[in-house]
Design a protein around this motif. Structure first.
Motif, short mmCIF file in Angstrom:
data_model
loop_
_atom_site.label_atom_id
_atom_site.label_comp_id
_atom_site.label_asym_id
_atom_site.label_seq_id
_atom_site.Cartn_x
_atom_site.Cartn_y
_atom_site.Cartn_z
N LEU A 161 0.81 -1.09 -0.04
CA LEU A 161 0.08 0.45 0.07
C LEU A 161 1.33 1.10 -0.07
O LEU A 161 0.27 2.29 -0.87
CB LEU A 161 -0.57 -0.14 1.07
N ALA A 162 2.34 1.52 0.40
CA ALA A 162 2.60 2.79 0.79
C ALA A 162 3.80 2.20 -0.85
O ALA A 162 3.22 3.93 -0.84
CB ALA A 162 4.19 2.53 1.99
N ALA A 163 3.31 1.62 -1.75
CA ALA A 163 4.56 1.81 -2.79
C ALA A 163 3.62 2.58 -3.50
O ALA A 163 4.09 3.24 -4.66
CB ALA A 163 5.21 0.49 -2.79
N ARG A 164 2.13 2.08 -3.43
CA ARG A 164 1.55 2.31 -3.51
C ARG A 164 0.96 3.73 -4.12
O ARG A 164 0.94 4.70 -5.29
CB ARG A 164 0.11 1.35 -4.50
N VAL A 165 1.19 3.84 -2.80
CA VAL A 165 1.30 5.15 -2.35
C VAL A 165 2.16 6.61 -2.84
O VAL A 165 2.08 7.41 -3.23
CB VAL A 165 0.56 6.21 -0.60
N GLY A 166 3.33 6.05 -2.65
CA GLY A 166 4.50 6.61 -3.00
C GLY A 166 4.06 6.83 -4.75
O GLY A 166 4.79 8.47 -5.02
N LEU A 167 3.95 5.92 -5.52
CA LEU A 167 3.77 5.87 -6.63
C LEU A 167 2.99 6.79 -7.11
O LEU A 167 3.24 7.78 -8.24
CB LEU A 167 3.42 4.23 -7.67
N THR A 168 1.74 6.95 -6.34
CA THR A 168 0.59 7.72 -7.11
C THR A 168 0.98 9.03 -6.65
O THR A 168 1.18 10.13 -6.94
CB THR A 168 -1.25 7.54 -6.09
N ASN A 169 2.01 9.01 -5.58
CA ASN A 169 1.65 10.83 -5.27
C ASN A 169 3.42 11.24 -6.29
O ASN A 169 2.68 12.34 -6.35
CB ASN A 169 2.68 11.34 -3.61
N LEU A 170 3.74 10.26 -6.16
CA LEU A 170 4.62 10.80 -7.86
C LEU A 170 4.82 11.43 -9.40
O LEU A 170 4.97 12.10 -9.54
CB LEU A 170 6.25 9.69 -8.18
N ALA A 190 1.17 12.53 -9.86
CA ALA A 190 -0.18 13.15 -9.32
C ALA A 190 0.66 13.95 -10.31
O ALA A 190 2.06 15.05 -8.92
CB ALA A 190 -0.64 12.96 -8.22
N PRO A 191 -0.01 15.33 -10.46
CA PRO A 191 0.37 16.17 -11.38
C PRO A 191 0.16 17.96 -9.63
O PRO A 191 -0.42 17.51 -9.25
CB PRO A 191 -0.09 16.72 -12.04
N ALA A 192 1.33 18.57 -9.23
CA ALA A 192 0.86 19.05 -8.00
C ALA A 192 0.50 19.94 -8.52
O ALA A 192 0.29 20.93 -9.10
CB ALA A 192 3.11 19.54 -7.63
N SER A 193 -0.56 20.23 -7.30
CA SER A 193 -1.74 21.48 -7.57
C SER A 193 -1.59 22.03 -6.03
O SER A 193 -1.63 21.43 -5.62
CB SER A 193 -3.12 20.41 -7.37
N GLY A 194 -1.39 23.46 -6.44
CA GLY A 194 -1.10 24.35 -5.26
C GLY A 194 -2.99 25.19 -5.48
O GLY A 194 -3.54 25.30 -6.36
N VAL A 195 -2.51 25.33 -4.51
CA VAL A 195 -3.56 26.81 -4.14
C VAL A 195 -3.48 27.60 -5.24
O VAL A 195 -2.44 28.51 -4.75
CB VAL A 195 -3.93 27.08 -2.61
N GLY A 196 -4.39 28.35 -5.54
CA GLY A 196 -4.08 29.67 -7.06
C GLY A 196 -3.39 28.64 -8.41
O GLY A 196 -3.32 29.75 -8.82
N ALA A 197 -3.76 27.84 -8.29
CA ALA A 197 -2.86 27.40 -9.32
C ALA A 197 -3.47 27.45 -10.89
O ALA A 197 -4.73 26.61 -10.44
CB ALA A 197 -1.89 26.19 -8.90
#
Length: 87
Positions: free
Chosen positions: A69-78, A80-87
């Motif tokens: 699960l941690a490996a899948r979360v890590g892969l998903t986080n890498l 996923a596009p970075a979305s910031g507030v106001g982006a």
């Protein structure tokens, strides 16, 4: 007498152009932590196929499940596009 003819799909199945591309190999390398964690989880389950799981087996399965699960979360986080507030 009948002639023996090669099957075209069998001959071209191993052609040079049928190798994975560099992009495909990079994607596999990128997903390797998830693949290895899934293999570890499968190994933990396979050990218990022919017997009742012991407490140690259950711990091993839980640990492997958390690692997968941690490996899948890590892969998903890498991935996923970075979305910031106001982006």
């Amino acid at each position: 007498m009948s002639d023996i003819v090669t099957v075209q799909t069998a001959v071209t199945a191993f052609a040079d152009w049928n190798e994975p591309t560099d992009a495909e190999l990079d994607a596999i390398e990128h997903e390797m932590p998830v693949i290895l964690a899934d293999i570890e989880l499968l190994d933990a389950h396979i050990v218990t196929l022919d017997r009742t799981p012991t407490e140690i087996d259950e711990r091993r399965i839980r640990r492997a499940r958390r690692k997968a699960l941690a490996a899948r979360v890590g892969l998903t986080n890498l991935s996923a596009p970075a979305s910031g507030v106001g982006a």
